[in-house]
Design an enzyme around this catalytic site. Structure first.
Site, mmCIF file in Angstrom:
data_model
loop_
_atom_site.group_PDB
_atom_site.id
_atom_site.type_symbol
_atom_site.label_atom_id
_atom_site.label_comp_id
_atom_site.label_asym_id
_atom_site.label_seq_id
_atom_site.Cartn_x
_atom_site.Cartn_y
_atom_site.Cartn_z
ATOM 1 N N TYR A 130 -4.937 -79.524 -42.454
ATOM 2 C CA TYR A 130 -5.049 -78.176 -42.510
ATOM 3 C C TYR A 130 -3.618 -77.043 -43.489
ATOM 4 O O TYR A 130 -2.906 -76.439 -44.459
ATOM 5 C CB TYR A 130 -5.939 -76.821 -41.937
ATOM 6 C CG TYR A 130 -6.189 -75.599 -42.167
ATOM 7 C CD1 TYR A 130 -6.521 -75.030 -42.973
ATOM 8 C CD2 TYR A 130 -5.305 -74.361 -41.458
ATOM 9 C CE1 TYR A 130 -7.350 -73.130 -43.047
ATOM 10 C CE2 TYR A 130 -5.603 -72.843 -41.448
ATOM 11 C CZ TYR A 130 -6.377 -72.569 -42.538
ATOM 12 O OH TYR A 130 -6.963 -71.307 -42.549
ATOM 13 N N SER A 172 -1.980 -68.980 -43.135
ATOM 14 C CA SER A 172 -1.816 -68.770 -42.453
ATOM 15 C C SER A 172 -0.213 -68.947 -41.506
ATOM 16 O O SER A 172 0.402 -69.675 -41.982
ATOM 17 C CB SER A 172 -3.063 -70.031 -42.166
ATOM 18 O OG SER A 172 -2.482 -70.359 -40.381
#
Length: 321
Positions: free
Chosen positions: A186, A174
């Site tokens: 995350y 990401s």
């Protein structure tokens, strides 16, 4: 001497850009690989990118092993309905459990053709929201286990087959591997998986195995990885120590901010799937595929270009607003 500086800078720039231009021309001219007889295992096919990729690869002619956390769920049932007999198999796969991975390994061996095991796509992952002190140690361990160690477990299990058939390994990362806006847990796992991939990519070159990283921007509306957050639920899960520091209004403002980001996510998940397909089919796949808006790419570029103190000031100012 100084008069020649602009010319020298231009020469250095051309020397840097020329290989990139030649590589792009080669990529355009090279024919994609033939999918027939090639098997690909994808994790996290219950929904989102993994689900879309399984359907796409099946339609292209690959043999697809779709790993699902819930083989009886709606996502798995849809894959089974659309699959031709024998060429798309839905498997139970929890990357946190070695027994599931071993079962997949044995299943792959029985169904491989002469083209063999071509690709492993480590797509499964989870996401959440919260400042560092809001999250329990158990949650940190869970995220590291699913997003990082789960991909590593699966990769190590299938390395013998991937080396044998000179295949591809694709990892889902990401753009938040470069920065964090309320989802540090995350970001942490994605930054870690990128470093794992960097080491693996160099080590696998001698075996003819290609390793690629997919870096999506905000596609929250295309997947179920991050549903809208509830300030009430966050508050109820906070420890008494954290409640003494923060108040409900602050948590609500953070939740509103994060939900506003989620609401602006792209709904076209096929843009990310296009990159995943290219990583599996191109004769010259890229090491990294960043699939993001121009503004998101600019933020990543700024994080790489400017000193940390500058970006901390910019991001802190943005968060304060």
């Amino acid at each position: 001497m100084w008069a020649a500086a602009p010319l020298l800078l231009l020469l250095l720039l051309l020397l840097f850009l020329l290989p990139l231009l030649l590589a792009r021309l080669w990529r355009r001219r090279a024919a994609p690989l033939e999918p027939a007889g090639r098997a690909v295992l994808i994790t996290g096919c219950d929904s989102g990118f993994g689900h879309l990729l399984a359907l796409r690869l099946h339609r292209l002619g690959f043999t697809v092993f779709a790993g699902c956390l819930s083989p009886g769920g709606e996502g798995a049932r849809r894959l089974q309905r659309e699959a031709a007999a024998g060429r798309l198999r839905v498997l139970r796969l929890d990357a946190n459990h070695a027994r599931d991975i071993r079962a997949c390994w044995r299943g792959q061996e029985r169904h491989l053709s002469t083209a063999g095991f071509w690709g492993l796509v480590n797509n499964a992952g989870i996401s959440t929201f919260g400042e560092t002190g809001w999250l329990s140690m158990e949650k940190y361990e869970k995220f590291a286990d699913v997003n990082l160690l789960g991909s590593i477990r699966t990769t190590l299990a299938f390395l013998p087959l991937l080396r044998k058939y000179k295949g591809r390994i694709v990892f889902m990362s990401s753009i938040v591997a470069y920065f964090s806006l309320g989802n540090g847990i995350y970001s942490m796992t994605k930054a870690a998986i990128e470093k794992f991939c960097d080491a693996l990519r160099l080590e696998m070159k001698k075996f003819g195995v290609r390793v690629c990283i997919i870096q999506p921007g905000n596609y929250a509306r295309s997947t179920k990885i991050q549903p809208p957050v509830s300030a009430e639920e966050i508050w109820n899960e906070l420890s008494e120590e954290e409640k003494a520091v923060y108040n409900k209004e602050y948590v609500q403002e953070w939740a509103n901010f994060f939900n506003s980001i989620l609401s602006k996510g792209s709904t076209n998940g096929n843009e990310v799937v296009d990159a995943m397909v290219d990583a599996l089919m191109s004769p010259t796949p890229k090491a990294r595929y960043m699939v993001a808006k121009v503004t998101e790419k600019a933020l990543v570029f700024a994080c790489a270009l400017f000193p940390t103190v500058v970006m901390d000031s910019v991001l802190s100012y943005a968060l304060s607003k």
